[in-house]
Design a protein around this motif. Structure first.
Motif, PDB file in Angstrom:
ATOM      1  N   UNK A 187       0.826  -1.208   0.000  1.00 48.44           N
ATOM      2  CA  UNK A 187       0.000   0.000   0.000  1.00 48.44           C
ATOM      3  C   UNK A 187       0.861   1.259   0.000  1.00 48.44           C
ATOM      4  N   UNK A 188       1.880   1.287   0.871  1.00 49.31           N
ATOM      5  CA  UNK A 188       2.747   2.466   0.944  1.00 49.31           C
ATOM      6  C   UNK A 188       3.522   2.661  -0.354  1.00 49.31           C
ATOM      7  N   UNK A 189       3.926   1.559  -0.973  1.00 46.64           N
ATOM      8  CA  UNK A 189       4.639   1.654  -2.244  1.00 46.64           C
ATOM      9  C   UNK A 189       3.776   2.332  -3.298  1.00 46.64           C
ATOM     10  N   UNK A 190       2.520   1.915  -3.411  1.00 49.47           N
ATOM     11  CA  UNK A 190       1.630   2.517  -4.403  1.00 49.47           C
ATOM     12  C   UNK A 190       1.331   3.977  -4.080  1.00 49.47           C
ATOM     13  N   UNK A 191       1.137   4.281  -2.789  1.00 49.91           N
ATOM     14  CA  UNK A 191       0.843   5.660  -2.388  1.00 49.91           C
ATOM     15  C   UNK A 191       2.024   6.573  -2.711  1.00 49.91           C
ATOM     16  N   UNK A 192       3.234   6.149  -2.323  1.00 46.42           N
ATOM     17  CA  UNK A 192       4.412   6.975  -2.568  1.00 46.42           C
ATOM     18  C   UNK A 192       4.698   7.163  -4.041  1.00 46.42           C
ATOM     19  N   UNK A 193       4.587   6.085  -4.818  1.00 51.60           N
ATOM     20  CA  UNK A 193       4.855   6.186  -6.253  1.00 51.60           C
ATOM     21  C   UNK A 193       3.775   6.990  -6.966  1.00 51.60           C
ATOM     22  N   UNK A 194       2.526   6.901  -6.479  1.00 49.38           N
ATOM     23  CA  UNK A 194       1.458   7.721  -7.065  1.00 49.38           C
ATOM     24  C   UNK A 194       1.786   9.202  -6.933  1.00 49.38           C
ATOM     25  N   UNK A 195       2.295   9.597  -5.771  1.00 51.53           N
ATOM     26  CA  UNK A 195       2.666  11.002  -5.557  1.00 51.53           C
ATOM     27  C   UNK A 195       3.760  11.428  -6.534  1.00 51.53           C
ATOM     28  N   UNK A 196       4.781  10.583  -6.710  1.00 49.49           N
ATOM     29  CA  UNK A 196       5.889  10.935  -7.602  1.00 49.49           C
ATOM     30  C   UNK A 196       5.424  11.031  -9.051  1.00 49.49           C
ATOM     31  N   UNK A 197       4.745   9.981  -9.521  1.00 47.72           N
ATOM     32  CA  UNK A 197       4.301   9.952 -10.916  1.00 47.72           C
ATOM     33  C   UNK A 197       3.230  11.003 -11.167  1.00 47.72           C
ATOM     34  N   UNK A 198       2.357  11.228 -10.178  1.00 52.13           N
ATOM     35  CA  UNK A 198       1.312  12.236 -10.342  1.00 52.13           C
ATOM     36  C   UNK A 198       1.874  13.620 -10.546  1.00 52.13           C
ATOM     37  N   UNK A 199       2.909  13.987  -9.820  1.00 57.44           N
ATOM     38  CA  UNK A 199       3.548  15.298  -9.991  1.00 57.44           C
ATOM     39  C   UNK A 199       4.106  15.439 -11.403  1.00 57.44           C
ATOM     40  N   UNK A 200       4.757  14.374 -11.895  1.00 54.65           N
ATOM     41  CA  UNK A 200       5.334  14.421 -13.240  1.00 54.65           C
ATOM     42  C   UNK A 200       4.238  14.548 -14.297  1.00 54.65           C
ATOM     43  N   UNK A 201       3.161  13.765 -14.165  1.00 53.90           N
ATOM     44  CA  UNK A 201       2.064  13.815 -15.135  1.00 53.90           C
ATOM     45  C   UNK A 201       1.399  15.178 -15.132  1.00 53.90           C
ATOM     46  N   UNK A 202       1.186  15.742 -13.945  1.00 55.04           N
ATOM     47  CA  UNK A 202       0.571  17.063 -13.864  1.00 55.04           C
ATOM     48  C   UNK A 202       1.474  18.126 -14.495  1.00 55.04           C
ATOM     49  N   UNK A 203       2.774  18.017 -14.283  1.00 56.87           N
ATOM     50  CA  UNK A 203       3.704  18.989 -14.868  1.00 56.87           C
ATOM     51  C   UNK A 203       3.679  18.920 -16.387  1.00 56.87           C
ATOM     52  N   UNK A 204       3.665  17.716 -16.928  1.00 52.80           N
ATOM     53  CA  UNK A 204       3.610  17.564 -18.384  1.00 52.80           C
ATOM     54  C   UNK A 204       2.232  17.914 -18.919  1.00 52.80           C
ATOM     55  N   UNK A 205       1.203  17.663 -18.105  1.00 52.36           N
ATOM     56  CA  UNK A 205      -0.160  17.879 -18.558  1.00 52.36           C
ATOM     57  C   UNK A 205      -0.526  19.336 -18.737  1.00 52.36           C
TER      58      UNK A 205
END
Length: 306
Positions: free
Chosen positions: A54-72
């Motif tokens: 669970x923590x792995x998915x939560x932490x990686x979601x935060x990292x990938x989400x920031x990148x996707x939002x920046x590109x988006x």
């Protein structure tokens, strides 16, 4: 220049892996094998496997989400038509881990590995029946069987020992089916033509919510002790595995046949055994060398030139 289909819509995928893709798959499998050791080390310090997932998915979601939002900001965040396939992929991913950890509590680790690695057959059969360009010939089928034989050889001693159960074995098969269906859904839907970062965000974000809910329903302990070992293990799982290696996997899935890629996954438990020997001092048996030859030969057969 890449060849283009007669419809002119998108490049035609190669029917086998080139050297660069094969090398990348070996690196990914090594990363996933090391993850097994990281999970064991964190468990030894008191971090439950479900809490780690669970923590792995939560932490990686935060990292990938920031990148996707920046590109988006320039390209748009979520492409149309990807919502339901993305949610489906995330739920299947979470279901795989729920079945996996429940099955591990009911059967031995050796039996779990053997039954879990029936997943490439799910991908091969599903791709053969459902996805154009994924049909397997006689050599590919023989290669998958040889590689699976290597896994059986590597864990043969554990298969004959007591401690397993039919219920645990069936749960591991169910986890393998969920793993295979996740790959088939991504490969056979609009997600295969979506930016890999977006596909990864779907899988991580949906699975983060689902894994927390499942952990609470199953009564799993979500507390993570902040020891140096646990922090290091979780950092590797969040950044190295869930953020970077899964992104690499989705890049490959969008470009190459899923059944050829999945054959490389048989290397993962062997890397795990090797890493456990190097890091934790576990013993290697002669069967490990036999398994390595069978798996390597099977991968070559699956990806051999026509």
């Amino acid at each position: 220049m890449a060849s283009v289909s007669e419809a002119g819509c998108r490049p035609v995928q190669p029917n086998r892996l080139d050297a660069g893709a094969a090398l990348m798959m070996v690196v990914l499998c090594a990363c996933w094998g090391l993850q097994q050791v990281a999970v064991k080390m964190a468990v030894a310090d008191g971090a439950a496997p479900m809490a780690q997932a669970a923590l792995r998915s939560i932490g990686a979601t935060a990292i990938v989400g920031v990148v996707v939002l920046a590109l988006g900001r320039r390209r748009g965040v979520i492409p149309a038509g990807t919502l339901w396939p993305g949610i489906g992929a995330g739920l299947l991913f979470a279901l795989e881990f729920a079945l996996l950890y429940t099955g591990l509590s009911l059967t031995t680790a050796s039996r779990a590995v053997v039954f879990l690695y029936t997943a490439p057959f799910v991908v091969a059969i599903g791709g053969h029946l459902l996805i154009p360009g994924e049909r397997l010939g006689r050599w590919q089928v023989m290669g998958l069987l040889a590689a699976f034989g290597g896994i059986v050889a590597a864990f043969a001693d554990g298969l004959v020992e007591g401690g397993g159960s039919i219920a645990g074995d069936l749960l591991m098969v169910a986890a393998a089916i969920a793993w295979g269906l996740t790959t088939l859904l991504i490969k056979g839907s609009v997600l295969s033509r979506t930016a890999p970062l977006v596909t990864l965000l779907y899988q991580l974000g949906v699975s983060a919510v689902a894994l927390v809910v499942l952990a609470l329903v199953m009564g799993a302990d979500l507390a993570i002790p902040l020891t140096d070992t646990v922090i290091g293990a979780m950092a590797f799982q969040i950044v190295g595995v869930a953020s970077l290696s899964y992104l690499g996997w989705f890049v490959l899935i969008s470009r190459y046949p899923a059944s050829r890629l999945s054959a490389f996954s048989f290397l993962t438990p062997l890397f795990g055994v090797g890493a456990a020997a190097a890091v934790l001092g576990d013993a290697l048996t002669p069967a490990f060398a036999i398994a390595l030859v069978l798996v390597a030969g099977g991968i070559w057969m699956v990806n051999r030139p026509s």
